[in-house]
Scaffold this active site. Structure first.
Site, PDB file in Angstrom:
ATOM      1  CE  LYS A  49     -33.523 -32.813  57.302  1.00 35.73           C
ATOM      2  NZ  LYS A  49     -32.962 -31.875  55.803  1.00 35.73           N
ATOM      3  CE1 TYR A 276     -48.321 -62.165  48.027  1.00 39.68           C
ATOM      4  CE2 TYR A 276     -46.512 -60.930  48.431  1.00 39.68           C
ATOM      5  CZ  TYR A 276     -48.483 -61.507  48.818  1.00 39.68           C
ATOM      6  OH  TYR A 276     -49.486 -61.143  49.331  1.00 39.68           O
TER       7      TYR A 276
HETATM    8  C1  PLP Z   1     -31.375 -31.991  57.090  1.00 38.61           C
HETATM    9  C2  PLP Z   1     -30.441 -30.509  57.868  1.00 38.61           C
HETATM   10  C3  PLP Z   1     -29.817 -30.740  57.739  1.00 38.61           C
HETATM   11  C4  PLP Z   1     -29.683 -31.704  59.239  1.00 38.61           C
HETATM   12  O1  PLP Z   1     -28.837 -32.940  58.269  1.00 38.61           O
HETATM   13  P1  PLP Z   1     -28.021 -34.179  58.758  1.00 38.61           P
HETATM   14  O2  PLP Z   1     -26.537 -34.284  58.350  1.00 38.61           O
HETATM   15  O3  PLP Z   1     -28.919 -34.713  59.422  1.00 38.61           O
HETATM   16  O4  PLP Z   1     -27.236 -33.372  60.676  1.00 38.61           O
HETATM   17  C5  PLP Z   1     -28.954 -29.080  58.236  1.00 38.61           C
HETATM   18  N1  PLP Z   1     -29.301 -28.254  57.655  1.00 38.61           N
HETATM   19  C6  PLP Z   1     -30.456 -28.174  56.506  1.00 38.61           C
HETATM   20  C7  PLP Z   1     -30.044 -27.643  55.604  1.00 38.61           C
HETATM   21  C8  PLP Z   1     -30.341 -29.840  55.934  1.00 38.61           C
HETATM   22  O5  PLP Z   1     -31.583 -30.102  54.915  1.00 38.61           O
END
Ligand code: PLP
Length: 386
Positions: A49, A276
């Site tokens: 993702k 800034y």
């Molecule tokens: C993001 C996510 C993961 C992975 O989590 P990590 O801590 O990055 O390994 C796994 N399952 C779901 C449902 C997620 O949203």
């Protein structure tokens, strides 16, 4: 979404911008294998993702498919569609909640749907019937995150209902840990126990289990009993540990290095403020270099007065406020030239600035440092014959 978007290129492989995120596909492969070896027989669903945690959704998916990942997970429908449009063939589970009018797209692109309520389950079945396609779903059980999913204490109705649906295949059933990145695992154990309770339904009715999965990076490192049929590694795959306190039972290496080049050198006179808000000045003359990167690329402004960079194997402080597109680095009496390489995070062989350190400076977590690097930063792949 695509890693190439926003980049004017002279030719297909020459990127003009001196700031880049280098992603080493060999390291990503090693990390995948290290996790795979650790979880034994459990299937692998790498989580891709948010542009594969900044590493480039499509390129990372191609590599995972090649390495034999059983499936991949993304958060939203569009990420799944992009994978299909780029030729990814392995199962893609969209982990997030769904909206009714999205269902036909899931079916059209053969994406696996998260069914997080009875109502949604029925809706999926209806649309699948009308499209004469068999929908693939994973049932989502809420064991203590209170985000999406049917509560563990009322999940039996969802499971029962799922058996009645004629046009969907319940390929998996899953839940998500709320507190597995800590050393303290009481709540995680409670969540796992709740998940097991729900799964007893299948034994009670002498049914085969769908693919059972609950574990993410923190619990993959700390709780092998949560591996079940499949694990969902995200952050760990990219070589970053979810927190400093948990034991590093799997050896992974950071897959990405954020680099830029010196574009300006000058001497800043004593008592002449920098940037800034005039927040930094020095009582003596200092040499400095300017780097063309800023919060507009995802280099958090909140790291102002804390951040450091690597130049010629040495750490130097970023001075003044971080601007949208530029930062200034104090090199005191040392020398540097236009075109010298700067490392914002990563290693030059001996010295290292970690993603975890940037997170500390910015008052956030490593996850946000990686996903915040935006599309203005070109992604460059090393060992891309992979
Ligand atoms: C993001 C996510 C993961 C992975 O989590 P990590 O801590 O990055 O390994 C796994 N399952 C779901 C449902 C997620 O949203």
């Amino acid at each position: 979404m695509d890693q190439i978007i926003n980049h004017a290129t002279i030719s297909s492989d020459e990127i003009i911008r001196p700031t880049r995120l280098e992603i080493d596909l060999n390291i990503l492969s090693d990390n995948f294998r290290a996790i795979k070896n650790h979880v034994g027989n459990a299937k692998m669903m790498p989580i891709l993702k948010a542009n594969a945690y900044g590493h480039g959704l499509v390129r990372v998916a191609q590599l995972m498919e090649k390495l034999g990942a059983d499936s991949v997970g993304v958060a939203v429908l569009e990420e799944g569609i992009l994978l299909r449009q780029n030729g990814i063939k392995i199962p893609v589970l969209v982990l997030g909640g769904i909206w009714g009018n999205q269902i036909p797209h899931f079916l059209k692109y053969d994406l696996t749907i998260t069914a997080s309520s009875i109502e949604k389950l029925k809706q999926i079945d209806e649309i699948a019937t009308s499209m004469k396609i068999k929908a693939k779903v994973h049932l989502k059980i809420d064991t203590g995150m209170e985000r999406i999913g049917v509560h563990y204490y009322s999940a039996e109705n969802l499971l029962r209902e799922s058996l009645k649906c004629k046009n969907l295949e319940v390929e998996g059933i899953f839940s998500h840990f709320a507190n597995s990145d800590n050393k303290e695992l009481d709540y995680t154990r409670l969540q796992l126990e709740r998940f097991f309770e729900v799964l007893r339904f299948y034994e009670k009715h002498s049914l085969q289990f769908p693919i059972r999965h609950i574990s993410k990076s923190g619990s993959i490192l700390q709780m092998p009993e949560a591996n079940l049929d499949m694990v969902r590694p995200g952050l760990l795959l990219y070589g970053v540990y979810p927190s400093l306190e948990i034991s590093h039972t799997i050896e992974v290496k950071p897959a990405s290095t954020w680099k830029s080049l010196v574009v300006y050198f000058k001497v800043i006179k004593a008592n002449h403020p920098v940037g800034y808000g005039l927040t930094w000045q020095c009582d003596h003359d200092v040499r400095s270099v300017t780097i063309p990167v800023g919060y507009g690329d995802g280099y958090f402004r909140s790291m102002s007065h804390k951040a450091e960079v690597l130049l010629r194997g040495k750490r130097y402080p970023v001075i003044g406020r971080i601007s949208m597109d530029q930062i200034v680095v104090n090199i005191e009496k040392d020398s540097a030239y236009n075109g010298d390489e700067i490392i914002l995070f990563g290693s030059d062989g001996t010295n290292k600035i970690s993603v975890e350190e940037l997170a500390e400076w910015a008052g956030t977590i490593p996850y946000e440092v990686l996903t915040n690097i935006n599309t203005r930063v070109p992604r460059v792949y090393l060992n891309s014959d992979r």
